[in-house]
Scaffold this active site. Sequence first.
Site, PDB file in Angstrom:
ATOM      1  N   HIS A  85      -5.658   0.555   2.301  1.00  0.00           N
ATOM      2  CA  HIS A  85      -4.648   0.492   1.244  1.00  0.00           C
ATOM      3  C   HIS A  85      -3.229   0.521   1.798  1.00  0.00           C
ATOM      4  O   HIS A  85      -2.292   0.161   1.103  1.00  0.00           O
ATOM      5  CB  HIS A  85      -4.887   1.559   0.162  1.00  0.00           C
ATOM      6  N   ASP A 221     -11.878   3.005   3.943  1.00  0.00           N
ATOM      7  CA  ASP A 221     -10.448   2.709   3.789  1.00  0.00           C
ATOM      8  C   ASP A 221      -9.721   2.594   5.134  1.00  0.00           C
ATOM      9  O   ASP A 221      -8.944   3.464   5.513  1.00  0.00           O
ATOM     10  CB  ASP A 221      -9.819   3.819   2.927  1.00  0.00           C
ATOM     11  N   SER A 656      -1.546   9.040   4.222  1.00  0.00           N
ATOM     12  CA  SER A 656      -2.584   8.015   4.280  1.00  0.00           C
ATOM     13  C   SER A 656      -2.591   7.375   5.653  1.00  0.00           C
ATOM     14  O   SER A 656      -1.541   7.008   6.177  1.00  0.00           O
ATOM     15  CB  SER A 656      -2.325   6.935   3.241  1.00  0.00           C
TER      16      SER A 656
HETATM   17  N1  ARG Z   1      -4.983   7.679  -3.786  1.00  0.00           N
HETATM   18  C1  ARG Z   1      -4.688   7.132  -2.507  1.00  0.00           C
HETATM   19  C2  ARG Z   1      -3.182   7.253  -2.248  1.00  0.00           C
HETATM   20  O1  ARG Z   1      -2.495   7.924  -2.930  1.00  0.00           O
HETATM   21  C3  ARG Z   1      -5.188   5.743  -2.361  1.00  0.00           C
HETATM   22  C4  ARG Z   1      -4.471   4.723  -3.157  1.00  0.00           C
HETATM   23  C5  ARG Z   1      -4.935   3.316  -2.985  1.00  0.00           C
HETATM   24  N2  ARG Z   1      -6.179   3.044  -3.623  1.00  0.00           N
HETATM   25  C6  ARG Z   1      -6.330   2.660  -4.920  1.00  0.00           C
HETATM   26  N3  ARG Z   1      -7.543   2.507  -5.390  1.00  0.00           N
HETATM   27  N4  ARG Z   1      -5.326   2.437  -5.730  1.00  0.00           N
HETATM   28  O2  ARG Z   1      -2.473   6.455  -1.733  1.00  0.00           O
HETATM   29  N1  GLU Z   2      -3.454   7.888  -0.584  1.00  0.00           N
HETATM   30  C1  GLU Z   2      -2.302   8.669  -0.237  1.00  0.00           C
HETATM   31  C2  GLU Z   2      -1.301   7.908   0.602  1.00  0.00           C
HETATM   32  O1  GLU Z   2      -1.163   6.713   0.460  1.00  0.00           O
HETATM   33  C3  GLU Z   2      -2.764   9.922   0.370  1.00  0.00           C
HETATM   34  C4  GLU Z   2      -3.324  10.725  -0.690  1.00  0.00           C
HETATM   35  C5  GLU Z   2      -2.423  11.853  -1.045  1.00  0.00           C
HETATM   36  O2  GLU Z   2      -1.498  11.691  -1.845  1.00  0.00           O
HETATM   37  O3  GLU Z   2      -2.719  12.903  -0.484  1.00  0.00           O
HETATM   38  O4  GLU Z   2      -0.540   8.471   1.352  1.00  0.00           O
END
Ligand code: ARG
Ligand code: GLU
Length: 721
Positions: A85, A221, A656
Amino acid sequence: MTRLFFASLILILSALNLQAKEGMWIPMLLEQKNLPEMQSMGLKLTAADLYSVNQSSLKDAIVLFGGGCTGEVVSDQGLILTNHHCGFGQIQARSTIEHDYLKDGFWAMSQKEELPNPGLTVSFLISMSDVTNEILKGVTPSMSMKERNDIIRSNASEIRKMATEGNHYEAQVRPFYYGNEYYLMIYEVFTDIRLVGTPPSNIGKFGGDTDNWIWPRHTGDFSIFRIYAGKDNKPAPYSKDNVPFKPRRHLSISLKGVQAGDFTFVYGFPGRTEEYLPFQGVDLAVNIVNPIRIALREIRLSIISSYSEKNDTMRLKYAAKHAGIANGWKKWIGESRGIKRMKGVEIKKEFENKFAQWAGVDEVAQSPFQGLPAAFEEAYTPYKKWKATETWLNESVLSVEAIRLARSFTPLVSLCSAKDSTDLSIKTLTQKYARSIDGFFKNYEMRIDRDILAAMLEMYIIKANGNAEQPTELSELYRTYKGNFKNAAEDLFEKSVFTSKKEISALLENFRRKDIKRIKNDPLYKLAIQLTEYNKRIVYPHIIAFDRKFDSLMPIYMKAQMEMQPDKKFFPDANSTLRISYGKIDGYSPEDGVTCNYYTTLKGIMEKENPEVYDYVVEPKLKSLFFSKDYGRYADASGEMRTCFIATNHTTGGNSGSPVMNGEGQLLGLNFDRCWEGTMSDLMYDPDRCRNISLDIRYCLFIIDKFAGAGHLVDEMTIIE
Ligand code: ARG
Ligand code: GLU
C-alpha cells in the site's frame, strides 16, 4: 496528603505501567531511557548497534519511503522492502489496462527491467542532534508568541544552512515535546527509485478495505524497490547510467519466525500522535470531528463503489482514492469506539483533577501551571463549533475533485490580474497546468464526482444545519435549485470547464490573458472560491485564534506533566521523525469472550476465499502451492505457512513498511497496520488492546521465491536460517 500522596500514587502507577509497551522513542536517546528495559525484554544489541553516527548501525538500513511510509534496505545492492500500500501509487501509475501490475503483479527478472518512478524519493537519516539551546537563543520569557516564533524560525534557518553547507544533504529542525526541545535532522535523499517487484493485489491487498485495520489478517502487504545512485554512490536524478546504491548497512533476515512473548522492535517514521492533550482535545476528536468525517466519507465511498463495482476501468481509476478515503474512515470509527471503551475522556479528566491539585499545592506561590485547566476550557469552548464547521466544509463540498481542481487555478487568476505580469510568465504557468490536467483526468470519472457533489451539498445544507455555520452562498444555491441537489450538481458540472478534459485543455492551449474571464466566471471555480473565502474570512480566524492559545499552553502543560511525574519516561509525540518502538509478540482479546492468536496462516486465506468477492479472490498459483504444501524453507516448525503476526509495539501511520526485528536486529516482518480495537493509540495507548500487525517475512519471501519465481531477489538478501 497532597504532594507526598500524589508522588507515591504516581510511583505505583508507573510501576504498574512497566510492562506496558507504549512509546515511540528517539533512537539517539535509547541509551539513557530505554536500553535496560529493552535488554531485559530480549534485546541483544547495544545502543550503538541501533543508532550511531560514527559507525554503521541499524539506522543506516531504515528509510523514509516517499513522504509517509517507511522502508528498509535488504541487500548490498540497494534493494528495499516496503508495503504494497506504500508502493500502491507507483504501481498504479505504472499500470495500464494492457499491463495491469496492480492486478497481475510485476517482477523485474533483471535490473534492466526495473521501472523508474518520477517524483518518488527515499531518505536516510544521516544524523540527529539536540539543538534546543541554539534554537532558543535570543528568546526571552517576556516575548510575545510572534516574536518568539520569528526568532526560532530565523535560528532554524541558520542552523539548516550551516548543516547543509558544502554537502549534498537536506536538513530539518523539528520541535519535540511541544517545543520544549528541538532537534536537527540531516537526511540524504535519493531520487532514482525503481520498482522491482510487487505481488498481485489479490495477495498484496488481500482482504482489501474489508479486512483493513482488522485482525486476524492475511494481507501480503509488500512491494520491492531499488535505490539507484550516481557512479559516486551519491543521490542523482534518474539516468539510465545510474547504478544500484551501495548502502552503509542492510538488514539480515531471520527465517526463525516468532513465538508468543518474543521481544520485537520496530524502526520507522511514525507520522503523528497526540498523547498529551487535555481531555477537551480528546473529546473534540472522538465525539465531534470523527463522527462528521465518518458520516461524510461513508457517502463518498458508497457512491464510488456503486460505479467501480460494475466497471473495471472505473475500479482502476478510483482504487487508490477509494482506499485512501476508506482508510481514514475506518480508523476514526475504531478510534472513537476505542476511546469510549477505555473511558479515555474520563481518564484524562481524572488525571486533570489530580493535576489541578498538584499544580495548586506547588510551594511556588504562583504556580505557572495552576491556570492551565481553566485556560484549556476557555480555549476549547468556542473552538468546537468552528472546528466542526471546518471539518464539515473540507470533508463535504471541498472534497469534490472538480472543485479542488478549479481552486488550484487561483494562482493563474492572480497572475492574470497582476498588471506587471508578463505574457511569458502566464504561458509558462498555463503549460504547467496543461501537464497536470493529464494526470487529473487519467484517474477521474465525471459521473462519480457529480453524484458526490449532489450528496455533499445536501449533507452540508440540510444535515450540517445547526451543527456548523452556513455560508450564504450555499443557501442561495439551495434557493436557485429549489432544493434539488441533483439538478444543482448536474447544472454546475454541465456549465463548468473543469469537468471536461477537452474543454479545459482547449482553453489552456492558446490561453490569452483575457481568457481568464472564463475561469473567473466558471460556476465551480466561483463556488470553490466562495467556500475557500468563507473558510478564510469566517472560519480560520477562530481556528487560528485557538491554535495560538493552544501553542502557548501546550508547551507549559507538556512540561508540567513531566514535572508532575518525574519517574515516568516520556516519549515525544510522533512527528515523522525516526523512532523505535518495542514490545512483545502477544495475542489479545478484542471483545468479551473472544481471544485472538498472535499469528495467521495460509490456511486462513483459503478459508476466506470467495471468487465472487473482489477482496477475497485467491490466485490459482497460490492455491496450488497451498495444496502441495510447497513452502520450502519458509514453513514454520510445524510445516505451516505463516502469513501475519501481531505484537504490542506502539505504531501509527507512517510506520507502514517498518521493519519488525528480533533481539538481534534481524528482520522478522513488515509492519503494515494496527488492530481496529487499538487505533485510539494515537491519542491513548491501551496495553490490552493495542497491537501492531505485521507481514511475516517468510510469507513475503515465499511469494517472491515460490509464487513469483523471482528467487534471484532472495539470493541478493542475507538470510539467517
Ligand atoms: N490501514 C493501513 C494504513 O493505515 C493500510 C491502508 C491501506 N490499505 C487499505 N486497504 N486501504 O495505512
Ligand atoms: N497502514 C499504516 C501506514 O500506512 C500503518 C497503520 C497505522 O496507522 O498504524 O502507515
